[in-house]
Design a protein around this motif. Sequence first.
Motif, PDB file in Angstrom:
ATOM      1  N   ILE A   1       0.840  -1.206   0.000  1.00  0.00           N
ATOM      2  CA  ILE A   1       0.000   0.000   0.000  1.00  0.00           C
ATOM      3  C   ILE A   1       0.870   1.249   0.000  1.00  0.00           C
ATOM      4  O   ILE A   1       0.620   2.213  -0.732  1.00  0.00           O
ATOM      5  N   ASN A   2       1.919   1.252   0.824  1.00  0.00           N
ATOM      6  CA  ASN A   2       2.819   2.398   0.897  1.00  0.00           C
ATOM      7  C   ASN A   2       3.522   2.642  -0.427  1.00  0.00           C
ATOM      8  O   ASN A   2       3.845   3.788  -0.783  1.00  0.00           O
ATOM      9  N   GLU A   3       3.814   1.577  -1.163  1.00  0.00           N
ATOM     10  CA  GLU A   3       4.451   1.715  -2.479  1.00  0.00           C
ATOM     11  C   GLU A   3       3.460   2.157  -3.555  1.00  0.00           C
ATOM     12  O   GLU A   3       3.859   2.489  -4.671  1.00  0.00           O
ATOM     13  N   GLY A   4       2.188   2.149  -3.230  1.00  0.00           N
ATOM     14  CA  GLY A   4       1.179   2.564  -4.198  1.00  0.00           C
ATOM     15  C   GLY A   4       0.684   1.454  -5.086  1.00  0.00           C
ATOM     16  O   GLY A   4      -0.090   1.687  -6.018  1.00  0.00           O
ATOM     17  N   SER A   5       1.093   0.226  -4.818  1.00  0.00           N
ATOM     18  CA  SER A   5       0.666  -0.886  -5.659  1.00  0.00           C
ATOM     19  C   SER A   5      -0.757  -1.323  -5.352  1.00  0.00           C
ATOM     20  O   SER A   5      -1.436  -1.897  -6.195  1.00  0.00           O
ATOM     21  N   VAL A   6      -1.212  -1.076  -4.106  1.00  0.00           N
ATOM     22  CA  VAL A   6      -2.527  -1.535  -3.674  1.00  0.00           C
ATOM     23  C   VAL A   6      -3.365  -0.345  -3.239  1.00  0.00           C
ATOM     24  O   VAL A   6      -2.913   0.504  -2.460  1.00  0.00           O
ATOM     25  N   TYR A   7      -4.578  -0.266  -3.755  1.00  0.00           N
ATOM     26  CA  TYR A   7      -5.517   0.806  -3.403  1.00  0.00           C
ATOM     27  C   TYR A   7      -6.162   0.518  -2.047  1.00  0.00           C
ATOM     28  O   TYR A   7      -6.322   1.410  -1.220  1.00  0.00           O
ATOM     29  N   LYS A   8      -6.531  -0.758  -1.801  1.00  0.00           N
ATOM     30  CA  LYS A   8      -7.194  -1.117  -0.557  1.00  0.00           C
ATOM     31  C   LYS A   8      -7.047  -2.626  -0.356  1.00  0.00           C
ATOM     32  O   LYS A   8      -6.876  -3.374  -1.310  1.00  0.00           O
ATOM     33  N   PHE A   9      -7.105  -3.092   0.933  1.00  0.00           N
ATOM     34  CA  PHE A   9      -7.052  -4.539   1.166  1.00  0.00           C
ATOM     35  C   PHE A   9      -8.184  -4.978   2.076  1.00  0.00           C
ATOM     36  O   PHE A   9      -8.718  -4.196   2.874  1.00  0.00           O
ATOM     37  N   PHE A  10      -8.563  -6.276   1.940  1.00  0.00           N
ATOM     38  CA  PHE A  10      -9.598  -6.876   2.769  1.00  0.00           C
ATOM     39  C   PHE A  10      -9.055  -8.132   3.414  1.00  0.00           C
ATOM     40  O   PHE A  10      -8.344  -8.913   2.769  1.00  0.00           O
ATOM     41  N   LEU A  11      -9.383  -8.302   4.685  1.00  0.00           N
ATOM     42  CA  LEU A  11      -8.955  -9.503   5.417  1.00  0.00           C
ATOM     43  C   LEU A  11      -9.938 -10.649   5.181  1.00  0.00           C
ATOM     44  O   LEU A  11     -11.154 -10.432   5.085  1.00  0.00           O
ATOM     45  N   LYS A  12      -9.371 -11.835   5.043  1.00  0.00           N
ATOM     46  CA  LYS A  12     -10.211 -13.035   4.975  1.00  0.00           C
ATOM     47  C   LYS A  12     -10.488 -13.537   6.398  1.00  0.00           C
ATOM     48  O   LYS A  12      -9.590 -13.476   7.256  1.00  0.00           O
ATOM     49  N   PRO A  13     -11.672 -14.074   6.639  1.00  0.00           N
ATOM     50  CA  PRO A  13     -12.827 -14.104   5.732  1.00  0.00           C
ATOM     51  C   PRO A  13     -13.470 -12.721   5.675  1.00  0.00           C
ATOM     52  O   PRO A  13     -13.523 -12.021   6.686  1.00  0.00           O
ATOM     53  N   TRP A  14     -13.929 -12.312   4.537  1.00  0.00           N
ATOM     54  CA  TRP A  14     -14.479 -10.970   4.384  1.00  0.00           C
ATOM     55  C   TRP A  14     -15.970 -10.942   4.709  1.00  0.00           C
ATOM     56  O   TRP A  14     -16.646 -11.974   4.702  1.00  0.00           O
ATOM     57  N   ASN A  15     -16.443  -9.751   4.952  1.00  0.00           N
ATOM     58  CA  ASN A  15     -17.874  -9.509   5.126  1.00  0.00           C
ATOM     59  C   ASN A  15     -18.470  -9.234   3.752  1.00  0.00           C
ATOM     60  O   ASN A  15     -18.053  -8.309   3.057  1.00  0.00           O
ATOM     61  N   ASP A  16     -19.426 -10.049   3.345  1.00  0.00           N
ATOM     62  CA  ASP A  16     -19.988  -9.934   1.992  1.00  0.00           C
ATOM     63  C   ASP A  16     -20.506  -8.531   1.691  1.00  0.00           C
ATOM     64  O   ASP A  16     -20.217  -7.953   0.635  1.00  0.00           O
ATOM     65  N   HIS A  17     -21.273  -7.998   2.621  1.00  0.00           N
ATOM     66  CA  HIS A  17     -21.858  -6.673   2.394  1.00  0.00           C
ATOM     67  C   HIS A  17     -20.769  -5.615   2.228  1.00  0.00           C
ATOM     68  O   HIS A  17     -20.815  -4.784   1.319  1.00  0.00           O
ATOM     69  N   ASN A  18     -19.779  -5.647   3.130  1.00  0.00           N
ATOM     70  CA  ASN A  18     -18.706  -4.646   3.070  1.00  0.00           C
ATOM     71  C   ASN A  18     -17.880  -4.778   1.805  1.00  0.00           C
ATOM     72  O   ASN A  18     -17.509  -3.772   1.171  1.00  0.00           O
ATOM     73  N   LEU A  19     -17.568  -6.017   1.405  1.00  0.00           N
ATOM     74  CA  LEU A  19     -16.770  -6.222   0.201  1.00  0.00           C
ATOM     75  C   LEU A  19     -17.518  -5.732  -1.026  1.00  0.00           C
ATOM     76  O   LEU A  19     -16.950  -5.053  -1.888  1.00  0.00           O
ATOM     77  N   LYS A  20     -18.783  -6.081  -1.118  1.00  0.00           N
ATOM     78  CA  LYS A  20     -19.589  -5.649  -2.258  1.00  0.00           C
ATOM     79  C   LYS A  20     -19.662  -4.121  -2.321  1.00  0.00           C
ATOM     80  O   LYS A  20     -19.528  -3.510  -3.397  1.00  0.00           O
ATOM     81  N   LEU A  21     -19.846  -3.505  -1.158  1.00  0.00           N
ATOM     82  CA  LEU A  21     -19.919  -2.043  -1.098  1.00  0.00           C
ATOM     83  C   LEU A  21     -18.591  -1.405  -1.491  1.00  0.00           C
ATOM     84  O   LEU A  21     -18.560  -0.417  -2.247  1.00  0.00           O
ATOM     85  N   GLU A  22     -17.481  -1.958  -1.011  1.00  0.00           N
ATOM     86  CA  GLU A  22     -16.167  -1.383  -1.293  1.00  0.00           C
ATOM     87  C   GLU A  22     -15.818  -1.510  -2.779  1.00  0.00           C
ATOM     88  O   GLU A  22     -15.239  -0.590  -3.379  1.00  0.00           O
ATOM     89  N   ILE A  23     -16.169  -2.636  -3.382  1.00  0.00           N
ATOM     90  CA  ILE A  23     -15.885  -2.802  -4.820  1.00  0.00           C
ATOM     91  C   ILE A  23     -16.727  -1.823  -5.630  1.00  0.00           C
ATOM     92  O   ILE A  23     -16.240  -1.197  -6.580  1.00  0.00           O
ATOM     93  N   ARG A  24     -17.984  -1.665  -5.233  1.00  0.00           N
ATOM     94  CA  ARG A  24     -18.847  -0.704  -5.934  1.00  0.00           C
ATOM     95  C   ARG A  24     -18.285   0.718  -5.802  1.00  0.00           C
ATOM     96  O   ARG A  24     -18.258   1.493  -6.772  1.00  0.00           O
ATOM     97  N   GLN A  25     -17.819   1.070  -4.602  1.00  0.00           N
ATOM     98  CA  GLN A  25     -17.239   2.397  -4.395  1.00  0.00           C
ATOM     99  C   GLN A  25     -15.946   2.571  -5.193  1.00  0.00           C
ATOM    100  O   GLN A  25     -15.640   3.666  -5.665  1.00  0.00           O
ATOM    101  N   ALA A  26     -15.192   1.483  -5.333  1.00  0.00           N
ATOM    102  CA  ALA A  26     -13.963   1.555  -6.138  1.00  0.00           C
ATOM    103  C   ALA A  26     -14.302   1.851  -7.596  1.00  0.00           C
ATOM    104  O   ALA A  26     -13.620   2.644  -8.265  1.00  0.00           O
ATOM    105  N   VAL A  27     -15.372   1.198  -8.095  1.00  0.00           N
ATOM    106  CA  VAL A  27     -15.807   1.467  -9.470  1.00  0.00           C
ATOM    107  C   VAL A  27     -16.247   2.926  -9.608  1.00  0.00           C
ATOM    108  O   VAL A  27     -15.904   3.613 -10.586  1.00  0.00           O
ATOM    109  N   GLU A  28     -16.996   3.412  -8.625  1.00  0.00           N
ATOM    110  CA  GLU A  28     -17.429   4.820  -8.652  1.00  0.00           C
ATOM    111  C   GLU A  28     -16.236   5.762  -8.554  1.00  0.00           C
ATOM    112  O   GLU A  28     -16.214   6.828  -9.194  1.00  0.00           O
ATOM    113  N   GLN A  29     -15.239   5.377  -7.759  1.00  0.00           N
ATOM    114  CA  GLN A  29     -14.021   6.179  -7.648  1.00  0.00           C
ATOM    115  C   GLN A  29     -13.303   6.254  -8.985  1.00  0.00           C
ATOM    116  O   GLN A  29     -12.818   7.312  -9.393  1.00  0.00           O
ATOM    117  N   TYR A  30     -13.238   5.117  -9.676  1.00  0.00           N
ATOM    118  CA  TYR A  30     -12.595   5.107 -10.998  1.00  0.00           C
ATOM    119  C   TYR A  30     -13.363   6.020 -11.951  1.00  0.00           C
ATOM    120  O   TYR A  30     -12.755   6.792 -12.707  1.00  0.00           O
TER     121      TYR A  30
END
Length: 278
Positions: free
Chosen positions: A96-125
């Motif tokens: 992340i500090n090198e700029g290679s990763v925009y965001k990370f999620f820990l396994k096991p993930w929360n379905d709702h949060n992951l879906k929301l974060e991916i949608r927000q990433a698309v909106e951010q793009y």
Amino acid sequence: MSDKQYTVLCVDDEQNILSALKRLLRKEPYRLLTAGSGSQGLTMMDENEVHVVVSDQRMPGMNGTEFLKEVKTNHPDVLRIILTGYTEVDSITAAINEGSVYKFFLKPWNDHNLKLEIRQAVEQYALMETNKQLHETVIAQNDELKQINERLEETVAERTQFLEVQNQALQISHAVLNDLPLPIVGVSREMIIALVNKAARALAVADQPLNVGERVSTYFGDGIEASLERVCNSVESGCIAAQGVGGTPFRLETIPLSGRFKGKGVIVTIKEGAAAEV
């Protein structure tokens, strides 16, 4: 978001994880692609326009951070999300500090949060893309405005030069007219003296010099105005016998103005001596 269809790529070497992500994201408003390895993911990105990529960290051959570094190099605008376990957080933080990763999620993930974060990433793009387009538009408009200003400056410079030449020509014309040895007077259609050259100012008509702004009848009596009005409305030169208020006879040779000043005035050359009116 705009009407453009955005694409999300999910990369994981475990088919059951990819199936779970497909089920989770199947109703989301973007196109979903999957790849079973980092190398396959890079190939799919070369063949498709991808906007957000979600990658597992622990994969054989090329792990998640290595894969996302390649993505950053080859597709720097793509937003990069990584899925990782607790034991790999330190390495992910470095990525992340090198700029290679925009965001990370820990396994096991929360379905709702992951879906929301991916949608927000698309909106951010989409927002970044819009800002980029606006920036390019502003640059293009600034360049166009610069060109318009340059053309305007050239036009103003040319016009200024033209006006300077015209002004010099006008000044010379006035100087020539003023220095002519013949007494010349310009009279408007209202019978007001509008111009008097040096020779005309030297004449003693009505025992006083001719002055701009006075009526011509002040110097030659009321009858002169009717004669000059006829000349003003004609197209031919003439000659008028006139007498100054002081009693001195004069011959007034008249030339009506022409062109766009037709009917607006008369040029009068004054000579001492009488002549029949023509």
